[in-house]
Design a protein around this motif. Structure first.
Motif, PDB file in Angstrom:
ATOM      1  N   ILE A 165      -2.064  -3.001  -4.186  1.00  0.00           N
ATOM      2  CA  ILE A 165      -3.331  -3.549  -3.497  1.00  0.00           C
ATOM      3  C   ILE A 165      -3.186  -5.131  -3.586  1.00  0.00           C
ATOM      4  N   LEU A 166      -2.894  -5.760  -2.501  1.00  0.00           N
ATOM      5  CA  LEU A 166      -2.867  -7.327  -2.510  1.00  0.00           C
ATOM      6  C   LEU A 166      -4.141  -7.639  -1.845  1.00  0.00           C
ATOM      7  N   ILE A 167      -4.867  -8.602  -2.533  1.00  0.00           N
ATOM      8  CA  ILE A 167      -6.197  -9.130  -2.149  1.00  0.00           C
ATOM      9  C   ILE A 167      -6.243 -10.610  -2.205  1.00  0.00           C
ATOM     10  N   GLU A 168      -6.469 -11.367  -1.062  1.00  0.00           N
ATOM     11  CA  GLU A 168      -6.643 -12.710  -1.117  1.00  0.00           C
ATOM     12  C   GLU A 168      -7.779 -13.065  -1.978  1.00  0.00           C
ATOM     13  N   ALA A 192     -12.286   5.848 -10.720  1.00  0.00           N
ATOM     14  CA  ALA A 192     -13.616   5.151 -10.616  1.00  0.00           C
ATOM     15  C   ALA A 192     -14.661   6.229  -9.962  1.00  0.00           C
ATOM     16  N   PRO A 193     -15.838   5.859 -10.595  1.00  0.00           N
ATOM     17  CA  PRO A 193     -17.066   6.613  -9.886  1.00  0.00           C
ATOM     18  C   PRO A 193     -17.285   6.477  -8.706  1.00  0.00           C
ATOM     19  N   ALA A 194     -17.893   7.450  -7.939  1.00  0.00           N
ATOM     20  CA  ALA A 194     -18.424   7.468  -6.449  1.00  0.00           C
ATOM     21  C   ALA A 194     -19.511   6.859  -6.579  1.00  0.00           C
ATOM     22  N   GLU A 239       1.012  -1.060   0.123  1.00  0.00           N
ATOM     23  CA  GLU A 239      -0.091  -0.199   0.026  1.00  0.00           C
ATOM     24  C   GLU A 239       0.988   1.411   0.066  1.00  0.00           C
ATOM     25  N   ASP A 240       2.055   1.318   0.759  1.00  0.00           N
ATOM     26  CA  ASP A 240       2.782   2.435   0.667  1.00  0.00           C
ATOM     27  C   ASP A 240       3.477   2.708  -0.576  1.00  0.00           C
ATOM     28  N   ILE A 241       3.416   1.560  -1.521  1.00  0.00           N
ATOM     29  CA  ILE A 241       4.303   1.912  -2.649  1.00  0.00           C
ATOM     30  C   ILE A 241       3.030   1.926  -3.961  1.00  0.00           C
ATOM     31  N   GLY A 291      -4.706 -11.296  -5.901  1.00  0.00           N
ATOM     32  CA  GLY A 291      -4.844 -10.289  -6.703  1.00  0.00           C
ATOM     33  C   GLY A 291      -3.842  -9.258  -6.322  1.00  0.00           C
ATOM     34  N   LEU A 292      -3.297  -8.549  -7.352  1.00  0.00           N
ATOM     35  CA  LEU A 292      -2.335  -7.626  -7.243  1.00  0.00           C
ATOM     36  C   LEU A 292      -2.743  -6.782  -8.266  1.00  0.00           C
ATOM     37  N   MET A 293      -2.843  -5.341  -7.814  1.00  0.00           N
ATOM     38  CA  MET A 293      -3.219  -4.356  -8.627  1.00  0.00           C
ATOM     39  C   MET A 293      -2.681  -3.063  -8.186  1.00  0.00           C
ATOM     40  N   ARG A 294      -2.769  -1.940  -8.897  1.00  0.00           N
ATOM     41  CA  ARG A 294      -2.292  -0.659  -8.834  1.00  0.00           C
ATOM     42  C   ARG A 294      -3.370   0.039  -8.493  1.00  0.00           C
ATOM     43  N   ALA A 295      -3.090   0.748  -6.909  1.00  0.00           N
ATOM     44  CA  ALA A 295      -4.304   1.442  -6.549  1.00  0.00           C
ATOM     45  C   ALA A 295      -4.693   2.419  -7.523  1.00  0.00           C
TER      46      ALA A 295
END
Length: 122
Positions: free
Chosen positions: A59-62, A79-81, A54-56, A69-73
């Motif tokens: 996002i890592l999600i089990e 993204a729409p609210a 998260e600091d870099i 899953g690994l993705m760029r924050a």
């Protein structure tokens, strides 16, 4: 290979994502074990790893079916609210009327168990 810290493993996962030229992807436990030099991924290490990622900006999600899953924050920046006021008017009215909310929560639970909804997420 020696043990890598959570921060070092986060940097290696960042590099893995960079090398893949993807914005998101699945990463197996075996890959994280290989990059971290560990044979066992303890919960504390995974929590620390998630924080370092998260600091870099990652996002890592089990995932339910195994792995992560690994993705760029930054993918979420545009993204729409989605607000409860706009999309949950009926549910909010039910919650605010002071009556038991069992029916509302049962309805939501049944949607979670519906395989059609899970297929939509793929």
């Amino acid at each position: 290979m020696s043990y890598q810290t959570a921060e070092e493993t986060a940097l290696l996962l960042y590099q893995l994502l960079e090398n893949s030229n993807q914005k998101r992807g699945r990463v197996s436990e075996a890959t994280i074990r290989r990059l971290s030099g560990r044979t066992l991924l303890r919960n504390k290490f995974l929590e620390d790893l998630k924080g370092c990622l998260e600091d870099i900006g990652l996002i890592l999600i089990e995932l339910h079916r195994g792995g992560f899953g690994l993705m760029r924050a930054s993918l979420l920046e545009g993204a729409p609210a989605i607000t409860a006021k706009k999309y949950m008017k009926d549910e909010l009215a039910t919650l605010n009327n002071g009556v038991t909310n069992d029916d509302l929560f049962e309805k939501i639970r049944s949607q979670l168990e519906d395989p059609v909804n899970e297929a939509d997420d793929s």
